[in-house]
Motif scaffolding. Structure first.
Motif, short mmCIF file in Angstrom:
data_model
loop_
_atom_site.label_atom_id
_atom_site.label_comp_id
_atom_site.label_asym_id
_atom_site.label_seq_id
_atom_site.Cartn_x
_atom_site.Cartn_y
_atom_site.Cartn_z
N GLU A 42 20.86 -19.43 3.47
CA GLU A 42 21.94 -19.10 4.40
C GLU A 42 21.37 -18.38 5.62
O GLU A 42 20.67 -17.37 5.49
N VAL A 43 21.68 -18.90 6.81
CA VAL A 43 21.33 -18.21 8.05
C VAL A 43 22.46 -17.23 8.33
O VAL A 43 23.61 -17.62 8.46
N ARG A 44 22.12 -15.95 8.43
CA ARG A 44 23.14 -14.91 8.64
C ARG A 44 23.24 -14.46 10.09
O ARG A 44 24.29 -14.00 10.51
N GLU A 45 22.14 -14.54 10.82
CA GLU A 45 22.13 -14.21 12.25
C GLU A 45 21.14 -15.12 12.94
O GLU A 45 20.13 -15.49 12.36
N GLY A 46 21.42 -15.44 14.20
CA GLY A 46 20.48 -16.25 14.98
C GLY A 46 20.34 -17.64 14.39
O GLY A 46 21.33 -18.30 14.09
N GLY A 47 19.12 -18.06 14.21
CA GLY A 47 18.86 -19.38 13.64
C GLY A 47 17.67 -20.07 14.28
O GLY A 47 17.21 -21.09 13.80
N ASP A 48 17.16 -19.48 15.40
CA ASP A 48 16.01 -20.08 16.07
C ASP A 48 14.97 -19.00 16.33
O ASP A 48 15.04 -18.26 17.31
N GLY A 51 14.59 -12.88 15.89
CA GLY A 51 15.93 -12.36 15.74
C GLY A 51 16.77 -13.01 14.65
O GLY A 51 17.88 -12.59 14.39
N THR A 52 16.22 -14.03 14.01
CA THR A 52 16.95 -14.69 12.93
C THR A 52 16.95 -13.80 11.69
O THR A 52 15.96 -13.13 11.39
N LEU A 53 18.05 -13.82 10.97
CA LEU A 53 18.17 -13.17 9.67
C LEU A 53 18.59 -14.25 8.70
O LEU A 53 19.64 -14.88 8.87
N VAL A 54 17.74 -14.52 7.71
CA VAL A 54 17.99 -15.63 6.78
C VAL A 54 17.87 -15.13 5.34
O VAL A 54 17.08 -14.24 5.04
N HIS A 55 18.70 -15.71 4.48
CA HIS A 55 18.71 -15.34 3.07
C HIS A 55 18.36 -16.56 2.22
O HIS A 55 18.74 -17.68 2.55
#
Length: 147
Positions: A42-48, A51-55
């Motif tokens: 799951e991408v929680r913030e950003g995505g590129d 600064g991305t936050l991923v779970h």
């Protein structure tokens, strides 16, 4: 506690920019190139990239599942760093040129290992297991960008 390290690399038949861009694309690409040991992506913030936050959950063995919440940084060109908020684990991806239209992708994960006999087994076996998982991920990345 000793630091545990696992490193894997692969030559990919694509330009470094294309390889790095695919690797840093957490919205579209990363989720589909992760091997079966990963779940609950799951991408929680950003995505590129930066600064991305991923779970995700990473099941390294039948008994060992890590719940990972990763902050992504791009400290230098061609480098992507994923720091787990839930542990000491840090994964660094480096993509460099490897000849005309080719790239070298290197992934290194480090973490603070356990002490005692459990730590001995972790330092002995965990790097090999994680290297196999990363090797599959890099093969999937290559298949994605070599299309």
């Amino acid at each position: 506690m000793a630091q545990v390290e696992a490193t894997t690399e692969r030559i990919i038949a694509a330009d470094p920019e294309a390889v790095f861009d695919a690797l840093a694309d957490y919205k579209e690409v990363r989720g589909k190139i992760l091997p079966g040991q990963y779940s609950e992506y799951e991408v929680r913030e950003g995505g590129d990239g930066e600064g991305t936050l991923v779970h995700w959950k990473l099941q390294a063995t039948s008994k060992r599942v890590r719940d990972c919440l990763l902050e992504v940084a791009e400290p230098t060109d061609g480098q992507l760093v994923e720091k787990d908020r839930n542990s000491s684990m840090v994964t660094t991806w480096i993509v460099t040129p490897a000849g005309e239209g080719r790239s070298k992708a290197v992934v290194t994960t480090v973490w603070d290992g356990a002490g005692g006999i459990g730590g001995f087994f972790e330092r002995t076996f965990a790097p090999k297991g994680l290297a196999r998982i990363h090797d599959e991920l890099l093969a999937n990345l290559a298949a994605e960008v070599e299309k």
